[in-house]
Scaffold this motif. Structure first.
Motif, PDB file in Angstrom:
ATOM      1  N   GLY A   4       1.409  15.965  16.372  1.00 34.88           N
ATOM      2  CA  GLY A   4       1.975  14.691  16.817  1.00 34.88           C
ATOM      3  C   GLY A   4       1.210  13.463  16.373  1.00 34.88           C
ATOM      4  N   TRP A   5       0.295  13.623  15.428  1.00 31.47           N
ATOM      5  CA  TRP A   5      -0.459  12.468  14.906  1.00 31.47           C
ATOM      6  C   TRP A   5      -1.050  12.835  13.550  1.00 31.47           C
ATOM      7  N   GLY A   6      -1.019  11.893  12.635  1.00 27.86           N
ATOM      8  CA  GLY A   6      -1.640  12.118  11.345  1.00 27.86           C
ATOM      9  C   GLY A   6      -1.401  10.961  10.398  1.00 27.86           C
ATOM     10  N   ARG A   7      -2.199  10.932   9.373  1.00 29.89           N
ATOM     11  CA  ARG A   7      -2.085   9.907   8.338  1.00 29.89           C
ATOM     12  C   ARG A   7      -2.242  10.568   6.972  1.00 29.89           C
ATOM     13  N   VAL A   8      -1.257  10.374   6.118  1.00 30.11           N
ATOM     14  CA  VAL A   8      -1.356  10.802   4.725  1.00 30.11           C
ATOM     15  C   VAL A   8      -1.224   9.554   3.862  1.00 30.11           C
ATOM     16  N   ILE A   9      -2.201   9.335   3.005  1.00 30.35           N
ATOM     17  CA  ILE A   9      -2.216   8.128   2.173  1.00 30.35           C
ATOM     18  C   ILE A   9      -2.420   8.537   0.716  1.00 30.35           C
ATOM     19  N   PHE A  10      -1.511   8.083  -0.133  1.00 27.02           N
ATOM     20  CA  PHE A  10      -1.573   8.345  -1.559  1.00 27.02           C
ATOM     21  C   PHE A  10      -2.163   7.120  -2.255  1.00 27.02           C
ATOM     22  N   ILE A  11      -3.166   7.331  -3.083  1.00 27.10           N
ATOM     23  CA  ILE A  11      -3.709   6.220  -3.867  1.00 27.10           C
ATOM     24  C   ILE A  11      -2.938   6.168  -5.187  1.00 27.10           C
ATOM     25  N   SER A  12      -2.003   5.244  -5.246  1.00 28.80           N
ATOM     26  CA  SER A  12      -1.185   5.046  -6.434  1.00 28.80           C
ATOM     27  C   SER A  12      -1.843   3.960  -7.288  1.00 28.80           C
ATOM     28  N   SER A  13      -1.092   3.030  -7.826  1.00 31.64           N
ATOM     29  CA  SER A  13      -1.644   1.982  -8.680  1.00 31.64           C
ATOM     30  C   SER A  13      -0.561   0.952  -8.965  1.00 31.64           C
ATOM     31  N   GLU A  14      -1.001  -0.266  -9.276  1.00 32.24           N
ATOM     32  CA  GLU A  14      -0.019  -1.248  -9.741  1.00 32.24           C
ATOM     33  C   GLU A  14       0.630  -0.799 -11.046  1.00 32.24           C
ATOM     34  N   SER A  15      -0.020   0.132 -11.740  1.00 35.96           N
ATOM     35  CA  SER A  15       0.558   0.682 -12.962  1.00 35.96           C
ATOM     36  C   SER A  15       1.796   1.519 -12.685  1.00 35.96           C
ATOM     37  N   ALA A  16       2.015   1.878 -11.416  1.00 40.19           N
ATOM     38  CA  ALA A  16       3.249   2.573 -11.055  1.00 40.19           C
ATOM     39  C   ALA A  16       4.450   1.649 -11.200  1.00 40.19           C
ATOM     40  N   LEU A  17       4.231   0.347 -11.074  1.00 34.62           N
ATOM     41  CA  LEU A  17       5.299  -0.648 -11.162  1.00 34.62           C
ATOM     42  C   LEU A  17       5.279  -1.369 -12.498  1.00 34.62           C
ATOM     43  N   ASN A  18       4.094  -1.568 -13.047  1.00 33.39           N
ATOM     44  CA  ASN A  18       3.932  -2.152 -14.380  1.00 33.39           C
ATOM     45  C   ASN A  18       3.409  -1.058 -15.301  1.00 33.39           C
ATOM     46  N   ILE A  19       4.286  -0.246 -15.855  1.00 34.98           N
ATOM     47  CA  ILE A  19       3.843   0.890 -16.666  1.00 34.98           C
ATOM     48  C   ILE A  19       3.092   0.376 -17.898  1.00 34.98           C
ATOM     49  N   PRO A  20       1.825   0.735 -18.067  1.00 33.16           N
ATOM     50  CA  PRO A  20       1.076   0.243 -19.236  1.00 33.16           C
ATOM     51  C   PRO A  20       1.423   1.045 -20.489  1.00 33.16           C
TER      52      PRO A  20
END
Length: 267
Positions: A135-151
């Motif tokens: 009944g409690w938890g946190r999952v956090i993914f470290i993505s990047s601005e590169s996910a939106l601005n594909i280099p």
């Protein structure tokens, strides 16, 4: 006036890829907030060095080191066997390197996805079910601005970080109403170990200072930066620690940018 105080005592947090850079800063931030923190890396030497450093900084912190290569199914299984349950999972492990799209092989694409995407999928598949049951938890993914601005110089990296946004949102939908939140954090250019090394190499190659190399990178590669400097790893970690807290209980399914305003959108 109420002052927010983040308290994570009695919470166990796993941070993959936490012997350097953003992961290291996140691990320290969570430990400072009182969480028991699992440090993870692929090298015994680096894991032990990180534990020594953090125990010197935070002598009362509860820390554990797990040597496991989470880019492999076997490495994820080893981590899970050592720490069967966790309250907070930070899927931070990742890699990137400039490359040429037309020269890249299928194997190179698959290797990068094993590290950047499948490590997070495998670990979330295990820990998220247990969080939901509790009944409690946190999952956090470290993505990047590169996910939106594909280099264009790292298309594979940008695509892998976009994939994390999809996984994050889908899992948030999957555990709706359970007390578990799932979010993604999108750092921009950050003064991490890897990017600092890249700037140092560029500075040496062009006969300029690392500070000038950083300025030139932003001017040519990330001209939309409003911060007009690299973020620090601590600035990224601050967002992650907040999202991991009870105070962020109404934030889920979100893509939270710590990009210095690089992405030109108000949404």
């Amino acid at each position: 006036m109420t002052i927010m105080h983040i308290e994570l005592k009695d919470r166990t947090a796993i941070v993959t890829g936490s012997t350097a850079g953003i992961g290291r800063a996140i691990a320290e931030g969570l430990a400072r907030a009182g969480a028991s923190v699992v440090i993870n890396g692929r090298s015994q030497e680096r894991v032990e060095a990180t534990l020594r450093q953090m125990r010197t900084l935070l002598p009362n912190a509860i820390l554990k080191g797990i040597v496991a290569d989470v880019s492999t199914a076997q490495g994820c299984a080893a981590l899970i066997a050592s720490v069967p349950e966790a309250d907070i999972l930070i899927n931070n492990a990742g890699t990137a390197h400039p490359n040429g799209f037309f020269e890249q092989t299928d194997e190179e694409w698959l290797d990068l996805f094993q590290t950047n995407v499948l490590s997070a999928v495998r670990l979330s598949r295990h820990y998220l079910m247990k969080m939901k049951a509790n009944g409690w938890g946190r999952v956090i993914f470290i993505s990047s601005e590169s996910a939106l601005n594909i280099p264009k110089e790292m298309i594979d990296y940008g695509v892998s970080k976009s994939a994390l946004l999809g996984v994050s949102r889908g899992l948030a939908e999957l555990v709706a109403g359970s007390g578990v939140t799932v979010n993604a954090v999108l750092p921009g250019p950050t003064r991490s170990e890897s990017l600092s090394a890249w700037m140092a190499e560029s500075a040496q190659e062009h006969g300029i200072s690392p500070a000038q190399a950083e300025h030139d990178f932003l001017e040519t590669m990330r001209p939309t930066s409003l911060l007009q400097r690299f973020s620090t790893t601590e600035e990224v970690a601050n967002m992650v620690v907040y999202v991991a807290s009870q105070q962020a209980s109404a934030t889920t399914g979100a893509a939270l940018r710590v990009d210095g305003g690089v992405v030109r959108t108000i949404a």
